[in-house]
Design a protein around this motif. Structure first.
Motif, PDB file in Angstrom:
ATOM      1  N   LEU B  21      42.378  20.892  46.944  1.00 28.09           N
ATOM      2  CA  LEU B  21      41.783  20.577  48.244  1.00 28.09           C
ATOM      3  C   LEU B  21      40.938  19.054  48.179  1.00 28.09           C
ATOM      4  CD1 LEU B  21      41.677  23.682  50.248  1.00 28.09           C
ATOM      5  CD2 LEU B  21      43.394  22.038  50.126  1.00 28.09           C
ATOM      6  N   VAL B  22      39.891  19.008  47.541  1.00 25.20           N
ATOM      7  CA  VAL B  22      39.121  18.224  47.422  1.00 25.20           C
ATOM      8  C   VAL B  22      39.426  16.688  46.446  1.00 25.20           C
ATOM      9  CG1 VAL B  22      37.186  19.494  47.838  1.00 25.20           C
ATOM     10  CG2 VAL B  22      37.561  18.933  45.480  1.00 25.20           C
ATOM     11  N   LYS B  23      40.581  17.088  45.886  1.00 27.13           N
ATOM     12  CA  LYS B  23      40.996  15.924  44.856  1.00 27.13           C
ATOM     13  C   LYS B  23      40.985  14.580  45.267  1.00 27.13           C
ATOM     14  CE  LYS B  23      45.556  15.644  43.807  1.00 27.13           C
ATOM     15  NZ  LYS B  23      46.526  14.771  43.270  1.00 27.13           N
ATOM     16  N   LYS B  24      41.519  14.303  46.649  1.00 25.92           N
ATOM     17  CA  LYS B  24      41.690  13.064  46.981  1.00 25.92           C
ATOM     18  C   LYS B  24      40.252  12.463  47.668  1.00 25.92           C
ATOM     19  CE  LYS B  24      45.932  11.610  46.768  1.00 25.92           C
ATOM     20  NZ  LYS B  24      46.905  12.370  47.174  1.00 25.92           N
ATOM     21  N   ARG B  25      39.641  13.452  48.520  1.00 22.26           N
ATOM     22  CA  ARG B  25      38.551  13.011  49.503  1.00 22.26           C
ATOM     23  C   ARG B  25      37.219  13.053  48.605  1.00 22.26           C
ATOM     24  NH1 ARG B  25      40.476  15.312  54.220  1.00 22.26           N
ATOM     25  NH2 ARG B  25      42.294  14.008  54.850  1.00 22.26           N
ATOM     26  N   ALA B  26      36.920  13.966  47.843  1.00 28.29           N
ATOM     27  CA  ALA B  26      35.606  14.057  47.288  1.00 28.29           C
ATOM     28  C   ALA B  26      35.890  14.732  45.710  1.00 28.29           C
ATOM     29  CB  ALA B  26      34.717  14.886  48.040  1.00 28.29           C
ATOM     30  N   PRO B  27      36.447  13.781  44.732  1.00 27.31           N
ATOM     31  CA  PRO B  27      36.881  14.377  43.282  1.00 27.31           C
ATOM     32  C   PRO B  27      35.456  14.890  42.901  1.00 27.31           C
ATOM     33  CG  PRO B  27      37.073  12.055  43.413  1.00 27.31           C
ATOM     34  CD  PRO B  27      36.929  12.471  45.032  1.00 27.31           C
ATOM     35  N   ARG B 112      40.257  14.344  37.027  1.00 26.16           N
ATOM     36  CA  ARG B 112      39.461  15.223  36.391  1.00 26.16           C
ATOM     37  C   ARG B 112      39.756  16.333  37.430  1.00 26.16           C
ATOM     38  NH1 ARG B 112      36.824  11.080  34.670  1.00 26.16           N
ATOM     39  NH2 ARG B 112      35.755  10.695  36.575  1.00 26.16           N
ATOM     40  N   PRO B 113      39.929  16.292  39.021  1.00 23.19           N
ATOM     41  CA  PRO B 113      39.885  17.569  39.521  1.00 23.19           C
ATOM     42  C   PRO B 113      40.908  18.351  39.154  1.00 23.19           C
ATOM     43  CG  PRO B 113      39.486  15.562  40.944  1.00 23.19           C
ATOM     44  CD  PRO B 113      39.697  14.890  39.598  1.00 23.19           C
ATOM     45  N   LEU B 114      42.235  17.807  38.696  1.00 19.36           N
ATOM     46  CA  LEU B 114      43.125  18.439  38.170  1.00 19.36           C
ATOM     47  C   LEU B 114      42.789  19.489  36.983  1.00 19.36           C
ATOM     48  CD1 LEU B 114      46.376  16.202  38.367  1.00 19.36           C
ATOM     49  CD2 LEU B 114      45.909  18.077  39.805  1.00 19.36           C
ATOM     50  N   TYR B 115      41.964  18.786  36.099  1.00 14.11           N
ATOM     51  CA  TYR B 115      41.564  19.430  35.082  1.00 14.11           C
ATOM     52  C   TYR B 115      40.550  20.752  35.413  1.00 14.11           C
ATOM     53  CZ  TYR B 115      37.798  20.368  31.470  1.00 14.11           C
ATOM     54  OH  TYR B 115      36.734  21.085  30.603  1.00 14.11           O
ATOM     55  N   TYR B 116      39.762  20.557  36.552  1.00 15.75           N
ATOM     56  CA  TYR B 116      38.979  21.804  36.645  1.00 15.75           C
ATOM     57  C   TYR B 116      40.005  22.712  37.561  1.00 15.75           C
ATOM     58  CZ  TYR B 116      35.000  19.027  35.592  1.00 15.75           C
ATOM     59  OH  TYR B 116      33.920  18.547  34.861  1.00 15.75           O
ATOM     60  N   ALA B 117      40.731  22.188  38.211  1.00 12.43           N
ATOM     61  CA  ALA B 117      41.743  23.353  38.970  1.00 12.43           C
ATOM     62  C   ALA B 117      42.480  24.230  37.970  1.00 12.43           C
ATOM     63  CB  ALA B 117      42.730  22.509  39.843  1.00 12.43           C
ATOM     64  N   LEU B 118      42.823  23.394  36.792  1.00 12.49           N
ATOM     65  CA  LEU B 118      43.836  24.216  35.719  1.00 12.49           C
ATOM     66  C   LEU B 118      42.777  25.161  34.891  1.00 12.49           C
ATOM     67  CD1 LEU B 118      46.057  21.404  34.549  1.00 12.49           C
ATOM     68  CD2 LEU B 118      46.962  23.342  35.424  1.00 12.49           C
ATOM     69  N   LEU B 119      41.447  24.412  34.856  1.00  8.57           N
ATOM     70  CA  LEU B 119      40.843  25.465  34.038  1.00  8.57           C
ATOM     71  C   LEU B 119      40.463  26.859  34.816  1.00  8.57           C
ATOM     72  CD1 LEU B 119      39.246  25.209  31.345  1.00  8.57           C
ATOM     73  CD2 LEU B 119      37.207  24.272  32.353  1.00  8.57           C
ATOM     74  N   SER B 120      40.195  26.529  36.103  1.00  4.23           N
ATOM     75  CA  SER B 120      39.913  27.540  37.184  1.00  4.23           C
ATOM     76  C   SER B 120      41.074  28.730  37.064  1.00  4.23           C
ATOM     77  CB  SER B 120      39.603  27.256  38.425  1.00  4.23           C
ATOM     78  OG  SER B 120      38.416  26.407  38.403  1.00  4.23           O
ATOM     79  N   LEU B 121      42.207  28.032  37.166  1.00  2.08           N
ATOM     80  CA  LEU B 121      43.477  29.020  37.008  1.00  2.08           C
ATOM     81  C   LEU B 121      43.628  29.538  35.814  1.00  2.08           C
ATOM     82  CD1 LEU B 121      45.805  29.095  38.907  1.00  2.08           C
ATOM     83  CD2 LEU B 121      47.063  27.629  37.717  1.00  2.08           C
ATOM     84  N   LEU B 122      43.225  28.989  34.740  1.00  4.97           N
ATOM     85  CA  LEU B 122      43.162  29.623  33.318  1.00  4.97           C
ATOM     86  C   LEU B 122      42.290  30.817  33.393  1.00  4.97           C
ATOM     87  CD1 LEU B 122      44.278  29.322  30.315  1.00  4.97           C
ATOM     88  CD2 LEU B 122      42.435  28.052  30.181  1.00  4.97           C
ATOM     89  N   ILE B 123      41.073  30.581  33.831  1.00  6.89           N
ATOM     90  CA  ILE B 123      40.232  31.614  33.840  1.00  6.89           C
ATOM     91  C   ILE B 123      40.486  32.991  34.709  1.00  6.89           C
ATOM     92  CG2 ILE B 123      37.889  32.337  34.658  1.00  6.89           C
ATOM     93  CD1 ILE B 123      36.925  29.361  33.881  1.00  6.89           C
ATOM     94  N   ALA B 124      41.356  32.506  35.982  1.00  4.83           N
ATOM     95  CA  ALA B 124      41.879  33.566  36.892  1.00  4.83           C
ATOM     96  C   ALA B 124      42.899  34.412  36.273  1.00  4.83           C
ATOM     97  CB  ALA B 124      42.467  32.895  38.074  1.00  4.83           C
ATOM     98  N   GLY B 125      43.862  33.718  35.265  1.00  3.47           N
ATOM     99  CA  GLY B 125      44.876  34.573  34.668  1.00  3.47           C
ATOM    100  C   GLY B 125      44.179  35.318  33.759  1.00  3.47           C
ATOM    101  N   MET B 126      43.355  34.852  32.955  1.00  2.01           N
ATOM    102  CA  MET B 126      42.655  35.539  31.908  1.00  2.01           C
ATOM    103  C   MET B 126      42.037  36.714  32.475  1.00  2.01           C
ATOM    104  SD  MET B 126      41.373  33.068  28.737  1.00  2.01           S
ATOM    105  CE  MET B 126      40.318  32.268  29.849  1.00  2.01           C
ATOM    106  N   ASN B 127      41.111  36.671  33.527  1.00  9.24           N
ATOM    107  CA  ASN B 127      40.302  37.954  33.946  1.00  9.24           C
ATOM    108  C   ASN B 127      41.583  38.849  34.553  1.00  9.24           C
ATOM    109  OD1 ASN B 127      37.898  36.881  33.408  1.00  9.24           O
ATOM    110  ND2 ASN B 127      37.377  36.211  35.603  1.00  9.24           N
ATOM    111  N   GLY B 128      42.624  38.506  35.378  1.00 12.46           N
ATOM    112  CA  GLY B 128      43.414  39.285  35.774  1.00 12.46           C
ATOM    113  C   GLY B 128      44.206  40.009  34.625  1.00 12.46           C
ATOM    114  N   ALA B 129      44.528  39.415  33.597  1.00 13.22           N
ATOM    115  CA  ALA B 129      45.223  40.179  32.434  1.00 13.22           C
ATOM    116  C   ALA B 129      44.159  41.078  31.693  1.00 13.22           C
ATOM    117  CB  ALA B 129      45.608  38.935  31.423  1.00 13.22           C
TER     118      ALA B 129
END
Lengths: 116, 516
Positions: B21-27, B112-129
């Motif tokens: 969400l913040v990718k464009k306005r406030a990276p 970089r915001p995409l990197y942080y988004a993907l990293l958070s997604l990775l963490i969510a996936g691992m925690n969920g598994a």
């Protein structure tokens, strides 16, 4: 039974395309066929010959519903699996496009890293 | 505590969306969003381990009176026990270090915001598994983490990265299909997805031996590829080194353990059953594949001069240690294996991060072109040496204790040959890392590297902190850590002739008012 055989054949076709073909797009297609073979198998698991959709109508006979309705769980699983497959397909195509931009070719043998 | 369990998935998932969400306005906000989310996860995980609660939480849990007269609670069953808590803590600790390191390291990358988004997604996936209580959710979370990792491997968008990501994606997707097929076959023969119920049905002999063999093969191939066990390792030496250093640390330190080792332990011990009809052959298979990975990985690592590739091969070898420990089917073996997986996460992520620092400092990943870095970059050297001593198994670091425990477990389970292979591998690991130290950190400083300065503190501090945790993990082992790890192991394998853990797991899941 014939549908299970179809799923098995599709799985084999997908695996063949993925492992043997050198063209990257054919590898992508192989993977998609393989995924959908698994999805097909999942749908068949819940299927009942001559079954009704698993939608319960108010006032209908409960016992008949239980014995005739197909199992809705595999359908829910397949829906999820298709969505995951879509995400994967997008990513695969994006990567393939990038590879094409870089090398001007989709031949796996022309790539430096890709050996498997 | 149990009410908070869904937060382990929701917080990083929310952070991933917020980063987009913040990718464009406030990276510039994105890094802090993910940092806050992992710190929150760290707090939750510490609270979970300290409290020692275990139980099942049902996310959703709408009470539903069906028209058919029965009532049940549909919802997502999340199981929080000793083993899950341990892995959640591990994910939180390593992610925090990795995020801190990445704050400066990722400066040279775009988007970089995409990197942080993907990293958070990775963490969510691992925690969920790690929390999933049924097989299909396990599959979904494995896919979430995997897809995020494919994209992260390609993040540099260079030729190498994209090719490695493509190869990784192809093999990973086949592995996922294999897991899904295994789930479908199990569902076809039992009509169940919940791991506790499936375990009970299989223990009661509801699934024929041939079907079970097919299922076990599909799961071993699928999860084995995610855990990079040989012969399913081909993607790892390309994928792990190609990713940016923080991501390499996440993949090698966490992903192969949460998606591979953890899922394998759960499926083999709780669902399929190591004491059941297939127990003996599964044990043999784990031992054989484990030995293959141990020896093959370390031999391939010895020949490498590319630092990150060497570390990637060494990961395969270290996973082999965990696999043979799990193959003993004893409480001690499982505890040793989990402890080693835990230690490996700490020292391997430290080593990958320091490899990133060294690459930044010297402009190369070839250890023969480095040398004498100790004189110009003391902080990085300190962390690297600590982590290397740990992976090489030098006392009192944690790597020494876990390898010793694995050897004890193997010998006491009557497997002296496997024990000897493990001991030889440990020696070869020591040789590999002495070589790295000698070539990269000490010796003569090349002329062109005379003027370099050590990396900023935000990059050296996480490495030093992880190395310190390796030391602490070793020192605290006799003082309490062994109880925590022992409890974690006891949640899949109890210390008795007959394994009570699957039964306890079922009781725990069913006590939540959920009927099978």
């Amino acid at each position: 039974m014939i549908m299970y055989a179809l799923a098995a054949v599709l799985f084999g076709v997908g695996l063949y395309g993925l492992l043997v073909k050198r063209h990257l797009l054919k590898k992508v297609l192989g993977l998609l066929i393989l995924e959908h073979a698994v999805n097909l198998f999942l749908v068949e698991v819940g299927y009942i010959e001559g079954g009704t959709p698993p939608i319960r109508i108010e006032g209908a006979d409960a016992a008949a519903f239980v014995s005739n309705a197909v199992d809705p769980v595999p359908q829910a699983l397949v829906l999820t699996s298709i969505v995951i497959g879509l995400g994967l397909a997008m990513l695969m195509v994006a990567l393939t496009l990038r590879i094409y931009e870089r090398y001007g070719s989709l031949d796996a043998n022309r790539m430096s890293e890709l050996k498997g | 505590m149990l009410d908070l369990v869904p937060l382990f998935v929701l917080i990083p998932l929310g952070a991933a969306f917020a980063c987009l969400l913040v990718k464009k306005r406030a990276p510039a906000v994105a890094p802090w969003l993910s940092l806050v989310s992992v710190v929150a996860l760290l707090g939750l995980a510490i609270a979970g381990v300290v409290q020692g609660t275990s139980g099942a939480a049902i996310a959703g849990g709408w009470s539903l009176e069906t028209h058919l007269g029965t009532s049940f609670l549909p919802g997502i069953v999340l199981v929080f026990d000793g083993l899950s808590a341990m892995f959640l803590l591990l994910v939180a600790v390593v992610s925090t270090a990795v995020l801190l390191f990445g704050l400066r390291y990722m400066d040279t990358y775009d988007g970089r915001p995409l990197y942080y988004a993907l990293l958070s997604l990775l963490i969510a996936g691992m925690n969920g598994a790690v929390l999933a209580g049924d097989l299909f959710n396990l599959y979904v979370f494995i896919e979430i983490a995997s897809i995020a990792s494919y994209a992260l491997v390609a993040f540099g968008t260079g030729g190498r990265e994209i090719e490695a990501a493509f190869k990784y994606l192809m093999l990973g997707a086949v592995a996922s299909s294999s897991i899904l097929l295994g789930i479908a076959v199990l569902y076809a023969s039992t009509g169940l997805l919940n791991m506790a119920d499936l375990g009970a049905a299989i223990a009661a002999g509801q699934v024929s031996e041939a079907t079970l063999l097919a299922v076990a093969t599909l799961f071993l191939a699928g999860l084995g590829l995610k855990a990079a066990m040989m012969p399913f390792h081909a993607w790892l030496p390309d994928a792990h080194p190609s990713a940016p250093a923080p991501i390499s640390a996440m993949l090698s330190g966490l992903l192969i353990k949460t998606l591979g080792i953890y899922a394998l332990v759960r499926v083999l011990y709780v669902v399929i059953g190591m004491d059941g009809v297939l127990g003996g052959s599964l044990q043999t298979l784990l031992l054989v594949l484990g030995c293959l990975s141990m020896v093959g990985g370390v031999l391939l690592a010895l020949g490498q001069t590319d630092l990150k590739r060497l570390l990637a091969y060494s990961s395969i070898s270290q996973m082999g240690f965990v696999l043979v420990a799990l193959g003993t089917n004893t409480w001690l073996g499982v505890a040793a294996g989990i402890y080693h997986a835990l230690n490996h996460a700490l020292f391997k992520s430290a080593l990958f991060l320091s490899a990133g620092s060294l690459e930044r400092l010297t402009g190369t990943r070839d250890i023969t072109e480095m040398g004498g870095i100790a004189r110009v970059a003391p902080a990085t050297t300190l962390g690297t040496v600590g982590a290397s001593l740990s992976i090489a198994g030098v006392p009192p670091f944690n790597g020494f204790w876990s390898k010793l425990l694995i050897l004890i477990a193997l010998f006491s389970a009557g497997l002296p040959v496997v024990g000897a292979i493990a001991a030889a591998t440990a020696v070869l690991t020591l040789v590999t890392f002495v070589k790295v130290q000698h070539k990269a950190l000490f010796g003569a400083l090349p002329e062109r590297l005379k003027d370099i300065k050590d990396v900023p503190a935000s990059m050296s501090l996480p490495v030093v902190a992880l190395a310190l945790l390796c030391l602490l993990g070793g020192l605290l082992w006799p003082l309490g850590l062994q109880d925590i790890v022992g409890d974690a192991a006891a949640s899949v394998r109890t210390d008795a002739k007959t394994n009570l853990a699957p039964e306890q797991y079922r009781t725990m899941v069913h006590s939540e008012g959920r009927q099978p």
